[in-house]
Design an enzyme around this catalytic site. Structure first.
Site, short mmCIF file in Angstrom:
data_model
loop_
_atom_site.label_atom_id
_atom_site.label_comp_id
_atom_site.label_asym_id
_atom_site.label_seq_id
_atom_site.Cartn_x
_atom_site.Cartn_y
_atom_site.Cartn_z
CD GLU A 1 -3.02 -1.18 2.19
OE1 GLU A 1 -2.79 -0.60 3.27
OE2 GLU A 1 -4.09 -1.75 1.93
CD GLU B 1 -9.86 -1.20 8.02
OE1 GLU B 1 -8.96 -1.82 8.60
OE2 GLU B 1 -9.74 -0.72 6.88
CG ASP C 1 -7.53 -5.32 4.87
OD1 ASP C 1 -7.10 -5.58 6.00
OD2 ASP C 1 -7.60 -4.17 4.41
C1 GCV Z 1 -2.59 0.53 8.46
C2 GCV Z 1 -6.14 -1.95 5.51
C3 GCV Z 1 -6.54 -0.69 6.21
C4 GCV Z 1 -5.38 0.28 6.31
C5 GCV Z 1 -4.23 -0.44 7.01
C6 GCV Z 1 -3.87 -1.67 6.19
C7 GCV Z 1 -2.75 -2.47 6.83
O1 GCV Z 1 -5.91 -1.71 4.17
O2 GCV Z 1 -7.62 -0.11 5.56
O3 GCV Z 1 -5.81 1.40 7.03
O4 GCV Z 1 -3.12 0.41 7.16
O5 GCV Z 1 -4.99 -2.50 6.09
O6 GCV Z 1 -3.08 -3.43 7.50
O7 GCV Z 1 -1.60 -2.16 6.64
#
Ligand code: GCV
Length: 716
Positions: free
Chosen positions: A308, A410, A382
């Site tokens: 990411e 989340e 995720d």
């Molecule tokens: C900390 C998901 C979440 C992100 C998070 C990522 C990760 O994509 O939406 O906010 O980033 O996971 O676990 O690195």
């Protein structure tokens, strides 16, 4: 006279109810309420006094806790003694107790290991006593908390013979806290760490945080976000981190930090962060030495690399192993470890996202240093409401693999929804990978027993924040609690953990316990049903991840919903069988075949692995479309049921807590309806089939639901 006595009784009643009630959730599960009869009478006969053999700040804490707990639970009937008497609860290191106890329990204490404890009913000079012992100070602290838990949950303590030791070594919270005080995916206010006022000023909450963690056996805290700010490693911040580490230390909690892989460039003035470059290696060695000069028992680094948008070794043509090993080498002389995340996927790689992490890591198995753990999310995408277990589990036999669960919700309604996560954690831990034949559960991969790994761990992405009740939703506390309990013992059941938490948090009133337990045990399946039933996943609103968004189609493909549900006029679902992406092929047989074969793939993973026609005949005999609708409606009905059950507790629990949860569930009903109406109407565009007659139809159009603002659904 008469009016005075009336006034007096009013004041008395007010004071009484104030002391009885007015719970804002701050005390968590450590409230030590008075035990109910008849156990109270028994406890008062069995516990007459306390004796703690001290010698460290950890043991001071253990002593305070024991007094605080027992005084609360027994309501004051307790004193300290210097010599063992009838009814003494004696806590001390095994080496200090040998001469006092008649029976030799050295075998038990061996089993307790480094961090475990023994709690047993013993005799000393013919007197009946209860012994809490361990090989280490922190073991005694854990033992004290466990003993208090036995009392809080009304257990019989007349014949105790408990040996308990943690299943995994590293039991760590991952805080996704930023240096500006915000929390990525945090729903309980701001960060607990006030970086601005540290190191000069500390907050009593730092101690309370450490105490709460110690009470459930958590022994590590990664203070900052995996999307890391390189400033974290500057002297300015290390001084602040040191203060927190000093506060946490007596509670057995080590501090870890997330690092940015490009730190040598960002804060070191180097031109590269290439892990094979000697100047870079030197930079990390010096940095690590510096960190240990502040924090001698520093735990190590957590790393999100090449994921990411985060930099990593691949920016320099190096592998994850080369990146992790460079850090591991720097940490090794000090006893530190690297937790290297496997959450990697790339939109430019023409491969199913669910397969990418294993593809990346499989060839590296055996190449990591022995102080590296690969940290793997429970499922391959995720933290979705339901995912099959991650295929990495069992597939890297030569590498220690640790679990990453998400405690913060989340994708599960954040701090609006009541969703007890232990059933989800257990579903994954109990799943059989078949890596070494039947019985090769994920739990055994994690606790090292499957391949004989010594270094083991479990991480939970924290749900804590500055909110007075710590976790936003009061029931968020149960997920923090459950994570800690399962990291200590992955064999506990969700029901047992719920039972403990309810009694410790609310009360032991059987009606309260039964009702709340039912609510908790049903809650996760309700959420799955109104969000992502039958194996659907990643169909939430863009960025906020709170409300529905099956229509999300813009931006990078693997962040859209279309990528995952693949609804079209033919049907719905992601074909991950050998005719599709063959993600099923990443699992061991017979799991691979079970998922790939429609006869054996269970309904909960159906659309995760299969693209099926709308009129596909389900096990129930109904069409897929009808079944999908029924699940969405059942989800909403489940929440309404939960609401009625909660409301039936009126008058039985603290009014403030009662009202708080009542309001949250009201908001949850609306959120669940929004999810259901949006998803059913959205998918109906493709199925062109009617919503089953017996179900009440959405009152508005799809466009209407699509335009709603998620903020209006958040519980206030
Ligand atoms: C900390 C998901 C979440 C992100 C998070 C990522 C990760 O994509 O939406 O906010 O980033 O996971 O676990 O690195």
């Amino acid at each position: 006279m008469k009016s005075k006595s009336t006034l007096e009784s009013i004041i008395f009643l007010l004071l009484f109810s104030f002391s009885l009630y007015a719970e804002d959730g701050y005390k968590l599960w450590l409230d030590y309420k008075k035990a109910p009869e008849p156990v109270l009478t028994q406890y008062r006969q069995q516990i007459k006094n306390l004796m703690v053999i001290k010698g460290s700040s950890t043991l001071d804490i253990a002593e305070n806790e024991l007094f605080k707990g027992v005084t609360g639970i027994l309501e004051g009937h307790i004193s300290a003694v210097q010599n063992v008497e009838e009814g003494t609860v004696l806590a001390g290191k095994f080496t200090d107790l040998q001469n006092v106890i008649e029976n030799d329990f050295s075998d038990k204490i061996k089993l307790a290991g480094e961090e475990g404890f023994v709690i047993s009913s013993e005799q000393s000079d013919g007197k009946n006593i209860t012994v809490i012992s361990a090989n280490s100070d922190v073991g005694i602290l854990y033992g004290v908390f466990h003993f208090l838990q036995l009392l809080q949950t009304g257990k019989d303590i007349s014949n105790l013979d408990i040996v308990s030791s943690p299943k995994v070594k590293i039991r760590v919270l991952n805080h996704w806290d930023n240096l500006d005080g915000s929390i990525e995916r945090g729903y309980a206010g701001n960060s607990l760490w006030d970086w601005e006022s540290l190191p000069g000023k500390t907050d009593p909450r730092y101690t309370d945080y450490a105490r709460a963690n110690a009470s459930i056996g958590i022994n590590g805290s990664v203070l900052n976000n995996v999307n890391a700010n390189p400033a974290m490693l500057t002297p300015e911040y290390l001084e602040k981190v040191k203060v927190l580490a000093d506060i946490f230390r007596p509670y057995g909690i080590k501090v870890f930090l997330s690092i940015k892989f490009s730190s040598p460039v960002n804060i070191g003035g180097l031109e590269t962060a290439d892990p094979l470059e000697p100047t870079v290696q030197e930079w990390w060695k010096n940095k690590v030495r510096e960190v240990y000069s502040y924090i001698p028992d520093f735990g190590g680094f957590l790393v999100k690399a090449n994921s990411e948008g985060q930099p990593g070794p691949q920016n320099y043509g190096r592998t994850h192993a080369e990146g992790a090993n460079m850090l591991a080498d720097a940490l090794k002389p000090f006893g530190g470890i690297v937790m290297w995340r496997a959450f990697v996927y790339d939109n430019n790689v023409p491969e199913d996202r669910a397969k990418q992490a294993l593809n990346e890591f499989k060839p590296l198995d055996g190449q990591f240093r022995d102080n590296v753990l690969i940290q793997v999310k429970n499922g391959p995408i995720d933290f979705q409401p339901r995912e099959p277990f991650h295929p990495i589990f069992g597939n890297l036999p030569k590498t220690p693999v640790m679990m990453e669960f998400q405690i913060t919700q989340e994708y599960l309604g954040q701090s609006t929804d009541l969703c007890y996560l232990a059933p989800m954690y257990k579903e994954v831990l109990d799943a059989d990978t078949y890596a070494k034949g039947k019985g090769s559960t994920v739990a055994k991969v994690i606790d090292g027993t499957l391949e004989g790994h010594e270094l083991t761990g479990m991480a939970g992405v924290a749900n804590t924040g500055s909110d007075r009740n710590w976790t936003g939703h009061l029931f968020g506390q149960s997920n923090w609690f459950a994570f800690g309990r399962l990291a200590w013992n992955d064999q506990l059941s969700s029901e047992e953990i719920a039972d403990e938490w309810i009694k410790m948090t609310f009360s032991s009133d059987p009606k309260v316990v039964t009702t709340i337990k039912k609510i908790m045990m049903d809650s996760r399946e309700n959420s799955v049903n109104y969000m992502t039933p039958l194996g659907l996943h990643h169909i939430m609103g863009m960025s906020h991840h709170f409300g529905p968004g099956p229509w999300v189609s813009r931006g990078r493909a693997d962040w859209t919903s279309l990528y995952y549900h693949r609804a079209d006029s033919f049907g719905i679902g992601f074909d991950r069988t050998p005719t599709g992406s063959n993600a099923t092929g990443q699992y061991f047989k017979p799991v691979a075949d079970k998922f790939a074969n429609l006869k054996t793939c269970t309904d909960e993973y159906l659309l995760w692995f299969h693209h099926l026609p709308w009129n596909y005949k389900m096990r129930s005999g109904k069409t897929l479309w009808d079944e999908l609708c029924l699940h969405y409606y059942a989800g909403v009905e489940g929440v309404k049921k939960m609401q009625a059950e909660w409301n039936s507790l009126h008058g039985r629990i603290d009014p403030e807590e009662f009202e708080f949860v009542k309001n949250r569930i009201e908001a949850q009903v609306k959120l669940a309806e929004w999810w259901r109406n949006s998803c059913v109407l959205y998918f109906q565009q493709f199925s062109k089939m009617p919503i089953p007659e017996e179900l009440e139809k959405p009152t508005e159009s799809l466009q209407y639901y699509q335009k709603l603002n998620y903020r209006d659904f958040e519980a206030k």
